[in-house]
Design a protein around this motif. Structure first.
Motif, PDB file in Angstrom:
ATOM      1  N   ILE A 379       0.840  -1.203   0.000  1.00 20.54           N
ATOM      2  CA  ILE A 379       0.000   0.000   0.000  1.00 20.54           C
ATOM      3  C   ILE A 379       0.878   1.256   0.000  1.00 20.54           C
ATOM      4  N   ALA A 380       1.909   1.232   0.847  1.00 20.86           N
ATOM      5  CA  ALA A 380       2.769   2.404   0.952  1.00 20.86           C
ATOM      6  C   ALA A 380       3.447   2.707  -0.382  1.00 20.86           C
ATOM      7  N   ILE A 381       3.913   1.686  -1.075  1.00 16.84           N
ATOM      8  CA  ILE A 381       4.653   1.926  -2.319  1.00 16.84           C
ATOM      9  C   ILE A 381       3.739   2.467  -3.406  1.00 16.84           C
ATOM     10  N   ILE A 382       2.553   1.879  -3.513  1.00 14.71           N
ATOM     11  CA  ILE A 382       1.635   2.401  -4.538  1.00 14.71           C
ATOM     12  C   ILE A 382       1.240   3.838  -4.187  1.00 14.71           C
ATOM     13  N   ALA A 383       1.055   4.075  -2.892  1.00 11.33           N
ATOM     14  CA  ALA A 383       0.732   5.444  -2.468  1.00 11.33           C
ATOM     15  C   ALA A 383       1.871   6.396  -2.823  1.00 11.33           C
ATOM     16  N   ALA A 384       3.109   5.941  -2.634  1.00 14.55           N
ATOM     17  CA  ALA A 384       4.249   6.792  -2.972  1.00 14.55           C
ATOM     18  C   ALA A 384       4.276   7.079  -4.466  1.00 14.55           C
ATOM     19  N   GLY A 385       3.980   6.061  -5.266  1.00 10.26           N
ATOM     20  CA  GLY A 385       3.928   6.252  -6.726  1.00 10.26           C
ATOM     21  C   GLY A 385       2.874   7.290  -7.072  1.00 10.26           C
ATOM     22  N   TYR A 386       1.745   7.181  -6.387  1.00 14.98           N
ATOM     23  CA  TYR A 386       0.655   8.122  -6.637  1.00 14.98           C
ATOM     24  C   TYR A 386       1.077   9.539  -6.232  1.00 14.98           C
ATOM     25  N   GLY A 387       1.739   9.596  -5.090  1.00 11.86           N
ATOM     26  CA  GLY A 387       2.230  10.891  -4.623  1.00 11.86           C
ATOM     27  C   GLY A 387       3.192  11.511  -5.626  1.00 11.86           C
ATOM     28  N   PHE A 388       4.051  10.697  -6.154  1.00 16.83           N
ATOM     29  CA  PHE A 388       5.016  11.198  -7.123  1.00 16.83           C
ATOM     30  C   PHE A 388       4.309  11.700  -8.378  1.00 16.83           C
ATOM     31  N   TYR A 389       3.273  10.967  -8.740  1.00 18.47           N
ATOM     32  CA  TYR A 389       2.486  11.359  -9.905  1.00 18.47           C
ATOM     33  C   TYR A 389       1.844  12.722  -9.680  1.00 18.47           C
ATOM     34  N   LEU A 390       1.314  12.913  -8.473  1.00 17.46           N
ATOM     35  CA  LEU A 390       0.720  14.212  -8.151  1.00 17.46           C
ATOM     36  C   LEU A 390       1.770  15.306  -8.181  1.00 17.46           C
ATOM     37  N   LEU A 391       2.955  14.976  -7.653  1.00 19.20           N
ATOM     38  CA  LEU A 391       4.046  15.929  -7.561  1.00 19.20           C
ATOM     39  C   LEU A 391       4.457  16.420  -8.942  1.00 19.20           C
ATOM     40  N   LEU A 392       4.472  15.485  -9.882  1.00 25.07           N
ATOM     41  CA  LEU A 392       4.876  15.856 -11.234  1.00 25.07           C
ATOM     42  C   LEU A 392       3.820  16.708 -11.914  1.00 25.07           C
ATOM     43  N   GLY A 393       2.592  16.620 -11.351  1.00 26.86           N
ATOM     44  CA  GLY A 393       1.526  17.413 -11.929  1.00 26.86           C
ATOM     45  C   GLY A 393       1.193  16.995 -13.339  1.00 26.86           C
ATOM     46  N   SER A 394       1.442  15.794 -13.659  1.00 21.58           N
ATOM     47  CA  SER A 394       1.111  15.180 -14.950  1.00 21.58           C
ATOM     48  C   SER A 394       1.511  16.035 -16.135  1.00 21.58           C
ATOM     49  N   GLU A 395       2.684  16.662 -15.995  1.00 22.14           N
ATOM     50  CA  GLU A 395       3.102  17.536 -17.083  1.00 22.14           C
ATOM     51  C   GLU A 395       4.161  16.908 -17.980  1.00 22.14           C
ATOM     52  N   GLN A 396       4.692  15.775 -17.560  1.00 24.25           N
ATOM     53  CA  GLN A 396       5.832  15.199 -18.303  1.00 24.25           C
ATOM     54  C   GLN A 396       5.367  14.276 -19.416  1.00 24.25           C
ATOM     55  N   ASP A 397       6.225  14.159 -20.474  1.00 22.44           N
ATOM     56  CA  ASP A 397       5.834  13.117 -21.429  1.00 22.44           C
ATOM     57  C   ASP A 397       6.292  11.771 -20.880  1.00 22.44           C
ATOM     58  N   LEU A 398       5.581  10.772 -21.370  1.00 22.06           N
ATOM     59  CA  LEU A 398       5.845   9.424 -20.898  1.00 22.06           C
ATOM     60  C   LEU A 398       7.279   9.032 -21.171  1.00 22.06           C
ATOM     61  N   ALA A 399       7.752   9.349 -22.384  1.00 18.35           N
ATOM     62  CA  ALA A 399       9.091   8.908 -22.781  1.00 18.35           C
ATOM     63  C   ALA A 399      10.135   9.407 -21.792  1.00 18.35           C
ATOM     64  N   ASN A 400      10.015  10.652 -21.388  1.00 18.33           N
ATOM     65  CA  ASN A 400      10.976  11.225 -20.452  1.00 18.33           C
ATOM     66  C   ASN A 400      10.947  10.537 -19.100  1.00 18.33           C
ATOM     67  N   LEU A 401       9.726  10.370 -18.599  1.00 15.38           N
ATOM     68  CA  LEU A 401       9.562   9.727 -17.300  1.00 15.38           C
ATOM     69  C   LEU A 401      10.201   8.350 -17.305  1.00 15.38           C
ATOM     70  N   GLY A 402       9.894   7.611 -18.350  1.00  7.73           N
ATOM     71  CA  GLY A 402      10.413   6.249 -18.452  1.00  7.73           C
ATOM     72  C   GLY A 402      11.920   6.240 -18.462  1.00  7.73           C
ATOM     73  N   ILE A 403      12.492   7.124 -19.238  1.00 13.22           N
ATOM     74  CA  ILE A 403      13.942   7.117 -19.375  1.00 13.22           C
ATOM     75  C   ILE A 403      14.622   7.466 -18.059  1.00 13.22           C
ATOM     76  N   VAL A 404      14.041   8.384 -17.315  1.00 10.16           N
ATOM     77  CA  VAL A 404      14.633   8.733 -16.018  1.00 10.16           C
ATOM     78  C   VAL A 404      14.664   7.495 -15.117  1.00 10.16           C
ATOM     79  N   ALA A 405      13.574   6.744 -15.122  1.00 14.64           N
ATOM     80  CA  ALA A 405      13.525   5.536 -14.297  1.00 14.64           C
ATOM     81  C   ALA A 405      14.539   4.505 -14.769  1.00 14.64           C
ATOM     82  N   PHE A 406      14.590   4.320 -16.067  1.00 20.70           N
ATOM     83  CA  PHE A 406      15.491   3.297 -16.615  1.00 20.70           C
ATOM     84  C   PHE A 406      16.954   3.615 -16.307  1.00 20.70           C
ATOM     85  N   VAL A 407      17.304   4.899 -16.398  1.00 23.59           N
ATOM     86  CA  VAL A 407      18.695   5.254 -16.136  1.00 23.59           C
ATOM     87  C   VAL A 407      19.054   5.019 -14.664  1.00 23.59           C
TER      88      VAL A 407
END
Ligand code: ADP
Ligand code: MG
Length: 990
Positions: A379-407
């Motif tokens: 629960i905590a991890i999914i909540a953290a993911g959700y929090g991060f999503y809110l933090l980003l304010g859904s302004e990023q493109d998917l490709a960028n987000l993905g690449i940051v995670a992959f790196v």
């Protein structure tokens, strides 16, 4: 304009889809889907399709738009890793299964023997994966707002998260131990992969046939839109392409969801073979649709961003089915990744963040505590993911987000490779490298993403770094390069602890683990359980010990040091599957310690190396294979040597116990090798131990009573250096069974003695010969002189007859001396006839007690031999029997025949023969009778006559064991077989 969906509809569809997923998982957990299907390699391969996340589903189209064919990197990278399965994935699978390591953090903590390695990996993995989780949620929220054309992000994403949490908890965290797999989860994820493929493939095909009207249409369109094609090609030569390839190559191992599906939830290790080509094929099919969708989106002038062309095609065509198909595909892609990633991360967090800080009390149910803590973490991890999503304010493109995670996850690639291929790597290097890499990543990728920092000024290069499409790969390469550099340098220049070294060996490819042979304080599985009860509670400790014994196929009363060491290792592995390698190692080291070696005697476990080499056999190649063949040959030689071989270590642990030894002792090597010499059964323990302590190297003719039989053994020993611990001398013992030789020797000595005494007797007999002849002459004279006197005639006739008998005895005595030198003329002899003669002769002598002779011989029984001498045998046996019998005793003479032989049996009811004199009966002059009564020649003569007839004598006494009396003497003689029945009749008539 096009239809727009309403929100309720979409939520309903999403819920329906997720419930379908629940159904699939539930059905397979209930066993309603055949095991054959669940364990099929195809299911495993498809479950690895979790790799294709929302990012691959939507984002790759955007990437194709941005990087051209560079989008293929995501497919090629991971395919490369899977095609390299034999050198990359199998070894990891082997390690994870053997040591029950459920995540990359477990693997690092185990390899580097460091809590910090695990904790840092977990921490950075959590941070690194947040963008990927946020990406999935954003993709769902975005696709819903594209379809409904409303902005409803937060609420939608939140309810979606709730459903996902429910699923993850229900199907992913059912079992606490790594050894138990979640079949429902695997099957559901495989099902999702099928949905993704159908959705993307369907849209691709639709674009191909309906938008372009087939191959011709597509070609025409591409020809008239050359610039689209050229934009696909141009950026290929540039940096991002190679970096992307590397990033996706690493993703196959280091991404938590890939690791989890590939190794932790692997139901069938052999399925990895199929997956090594199956997964690339699956991803190829998915990638084929990408350019079609991109071109269709461009052609239709879709008003969505390229990232969402997959949806846009359906919307532009005003085709709700197509749009829904895309939506469901995207939903399954993102839910799959969230579920598996969360599971993997929750396991890591539990093992490396929670358990090192707090361990549940032993009184409670640890299994339940682990399960619920893990659920809370999900629960905590999914909540953290959700929090991060809110933090980003859904302004990023998917490709960028993905690449940051992959790196971010790319930083663990050097560590993962070093686990398999670089034994010099150590924990300091690893931690320093990862810290450096993550540091660079934080500054150059994560902060720009979060804080919208416009640029970082780099003083050395005098440029301003801005994170964008063209510069991110520089950041990625810089972080990785810094990481590798620091990792290598620190590893090379710092010390590696011995236990880290041994863990490194355990992990290295094609390297046999060489554990040390030390003695444990606990000396039985019961003691293990008692010790483990302290941290785990009695019930769980007992259960774990029993499980480990079962895994090793060891009996519950095992107490060999070797087996107990294996048990300890196994327990550590199993506990590691439960609570992670750090905690497991802690518990095992604290509660199951080795004895402190006062002598400092620690060597490597040869037996274990050997058994491991057996497992490796088929994998060895080249020189190693030849050496192994040689080793097998030598081992085989020792195993099959027709002489007992037993080798001992310095501490008297038995290292080898060959087949001859097994046969001689009746103790199988299986039960013995690995235990101390002191634990083997008597009389072997006493014999071998006393021999070891003797200064002599050889000991001949040791008498050993073995289940009532006497065995004669020769013992030899030699010191051998233990190959892996020079300076420690073990021993090799040879045990030679010489019982048969000894028996032959005894027999020879016996007959030698008989012969020599016989020669003496012959001398005496010769001397007696002359006076006897004198007596006979005198008797003759007497008869002639007193002719007419009846009485005298009778007496002298008797005297002459007796002297004849004496000379016959003398004769036989002499022939007895020259045993084997008989010039015989064998003829058929009827036993009944000979017996009758002997009895009548004996009846003449009325001096002894009155006994009754019974002649029970079968007249049909004929033997080959000399009737005179056989009569002598009988006379001697019968007179002995009479001497031993009480007055009125009955003496029976019987015969028994077999095909080749006839047994003549003389049985009396007399005193019997004491055991003590049994051996000496056949000696000439051996007698128990009063002087003058017995000569002691009777049985000696019998012996030599029977020998001449190629017969045998056996004596049974007492013949009647109940009353402890009687003697039965059995003379076995060769049977005379008449060739014609006429002969027999002739004989009987005469
Ligand atoms: P001898 O009869 O002159 O003593 P033998 O060689 O015939 O010498 O026998 C040796 C000894 O074996 C005897 O003194 C007697 O003690 C023992 N023996 C032989 N046959 C019997 C028997 N049937 N029962 C008991 N003892 C016997
Ligand atoms: Mg006698």
């Amino acid at each position: 304009m096009l239809t727009s969906f309403n929100l309720t509809q979409l939520i309903l569809i999403s819920a329906l889809y997720l419930f379908a997923l629940f159904g699939v998982a539930w059905l397979s957990e209930r066993g309603m889907i055949p095991r054959r299907i669940i364990y099929h390699p195809l299911t495993y391969t498809l479950s690895l399709g979790v790799y294709a996340s929302a990012w691959a589903f939507y984002g790759t189209v955007g990437m194709a738009y941005q990087y051209g064919f560079g989008f293929l990197a995501s497919y090629l990278g991971v395919s490369g890793a899977y095609l390299l399965a034999p050198v990359l994935l199998y070894p990891i699978l082997r390690i994870t299964r053997t040591y029950q390591l459920s995540s990359l953090a477990d693997l690092f903590a185990f390899r580097f023997r460091s809590t910090w390695a695990g904790t840092l990996t977990t921490l950075f993995m959590l941070i690194g994966m947040l963008p990927l989780l946020a990406l999935q949620m954003q993709a769902i929220a975005d696709s819903i707002s594209i379809l409904t054309r409303e902005t409803v992000h937060e609420r939608v994403a939140l309810s979606y998260c709730a459903l996902i949490i429910l699923f993850t908890i229900l199907f992913g965290s059912r079992h606490v131990a790594t050894r138990e797999k979640h079949e429902g989860l695997v099957f559901a994820i495989a099902f999702e992969s099928v949905v993704k493929l159908l959705a993307l493939g369907g849209i691709g095909l639709y674009a191909f046939y309906q938008v372009f009207g087939g191959a011709q249409g597509l070609e025409d369109w591409l020809l008239s839109n050359q610039q689209v094609l050229s934009s696909l090609h141009t950026p290929l030569q540039e940096g991002p392409w190679r970096t992307l390839l590397l990033v996706f190559f690493a993703a196959a191992i280091v991404m938590p969801h890939m690791y989890h599906m590939a190794f932790t939830e692997n139901l069938n290790p052999r399925a990895l073979v199929s997956a090594s080509w199956g997964l690339p094929l699956y991803l190829l099919l998915i990638s084929l649709a990408v350019p079609l969708i991109l071109w269709a989106g461009l052609k239709l002038g879709s008003n969505t961003p390229p990232d969402y062309f997959t949806l846009g095609v359906g919307i532009s065509l005003n085709n709700p089915t197509l749009a829904l198909l895309a939506y469901v595909g995207g939903l399954s892609a993102s839910s799959g990744v969230i579920i598996v990633t969360t599971l993997a991360l929750s396991g890591m967090a539990l093992n490396h963040l929670v358990l090192p800080l707090y361990q549940p009390p032993a009184e409670g149910n640890i299994y339940r505590w682990l399960k619920w803590t893990r659920r809370a973490l999900i629960i905590a991890i999914i909540a953290a993911g959700y929090g991060f999503y809110l933090l980003l304010g859904s302004e990023q493109d998917l490709a960028n987000l993905g690449i940051v995670a992959f790196v971010a996850t790319l930083q663990f690639l050097p560590g993962a490779l070093s686990v398999l291929y670089w034994q010099t790597a150590n924990r300091r290097g690893f931690i320093a490298g990862v810290l450096t890499g993550i540091g660079v990543w934080l500054v150059s990728m994560l902060l720009p993403l979060l804080g919208n920092i416009q640029g970082i000024y780099l003083p050395v290069l005098d440029i301003v770094y801005v994170l964008d499409d063209t510069s991110w790969h520089l950041a990625a390469i810089a972080s990785l390069a810094a990481n590798v550099l620091v990792f290598t340098l620190v590893s090379l220049f710092t010390e590696t602890s011995p236990e880290e070294q041994s863990a490194a060996e355990a992990c290295a490819v094609d390297n046999v683990r060489r554990p040390q042979r030390r003695e444990l304080q606990a000396s039985s599985p019961q003691e293990f359980a008692a010790q483990l009860a302290k941290p785990l509670g009695a019930k769980i400790a007992q259960r774990e010990v029993e499980q480990a014994l079962r895994d090793l196929h060891l009996p519950f009363d095992e107490n060999r040091p070797y087996a107990l060491r294996r048990l300890r290792d196994r327990l550590e592995a199993n506990l590691s599957g439960l609570m992670g390698p750090n905690v497991a190692q802690d518990i095992v080291e604290t509660f199951l310690p080795y004895k402190s070696d006062s002598e400092g005697y620690v060597t490597e476990d040869i037996h274990f190396i050997e058994s491991r080499l057996e497992d490796y056999h088929s994998r060895l190649t080249g020189l190693a294979a030849e050496l192994d063949a040689l080793r097998r040959y030598h081992r085989q030689t020792l195993q099959e040597l027709p002489m007992g071989v037993c080798s001992l270590a310095k501490d008297q642990e038995i290292l080898m116990w060959n087949r001859a030894m097994e046969e001689l002792t009746g103790i199988p090597a299986q039960r013995l090798v690995g235990s101390r010499l002191a634990t083997i059964a008597e009389p072997w323990k006493g014999l071998l131990e006393s021999f070891i302590n003797l200064p002599d190297e050889h000991l001949h003719k040791q008498r050993l009573a073995l289940d009532g039989q006497i065995r004669w053994l020769n013992l030899h020993k030699a010191a051998i250096d233990e190959p892996l611990a020079p300076g420690n001398t073990g021993l090799v013992l040879l045990v030679e069974d010489v019982t048969e030789t000894q028996m032959l020797e005894d027999k020879l000595i016996h007959s030698e003695r008989l012969a020599s005494i016989g020669r003496l007797a012959a001398g005496v007999a010769h001397e007696i010969g002359n006076p006897i002849t004198g007596i006979a002459c005198l008797a003759q004279n007497l008869r002639e002189e007193r002719e007419g006197d009846e009485e005298i005639a009778e007496i002298s006739a008797q005297i002459i007859q007796q002297t004849k008998r004496v000379s016959r005895i003398v004769q036989s005595l002499m022939s007895f001396a020259h045993a084997g030198g008989r010039q015989q003329s064998d003829e058929p002899v009827c036993l009944a006839e000979v017996t009758r003669e002997a009895i009548s002769l004996l009846s003449l002598n009325r001096q002894g007690v009155e006994v009754q002779f019974l002649n029970l011989c079968d007249p049909e029984h004929w033997v080959e031999g000399d009737p005179q001498r056989l009569a002598q045998v009988l006379i001697n046996l019968l007179s002995n029997a009479r001497d031993a019998s009480p007055p009125g005793g009955i003496i029976r003479v019987r015969s028994e025949a077999s095909e080749q032989t006839v047994d003549l049996i003389v049985e009396d009811e007399g005193s019997g023969i004491p055991k003590a004199i049994m051996d000496r009966l056949f000696e000439p002059f051996f007698t128990t009778k009063d002087p003058g009564k017995g000569t002691g020649l009777g049985l000696a003569l019998v012996y030599s006559i029977v020998e001449e007839h190629y017969g045998q004598i056996t004596i049974d006494s007492p013949a009647d064991p109940e009353q402890q009396r009687g003697t039965r003497i059995r003379v076995t003689l060769p049977r005379y077989v008449d060739t014609t029945s006429a002969v027999t009749r002739d004989r009987r008539e005469s």
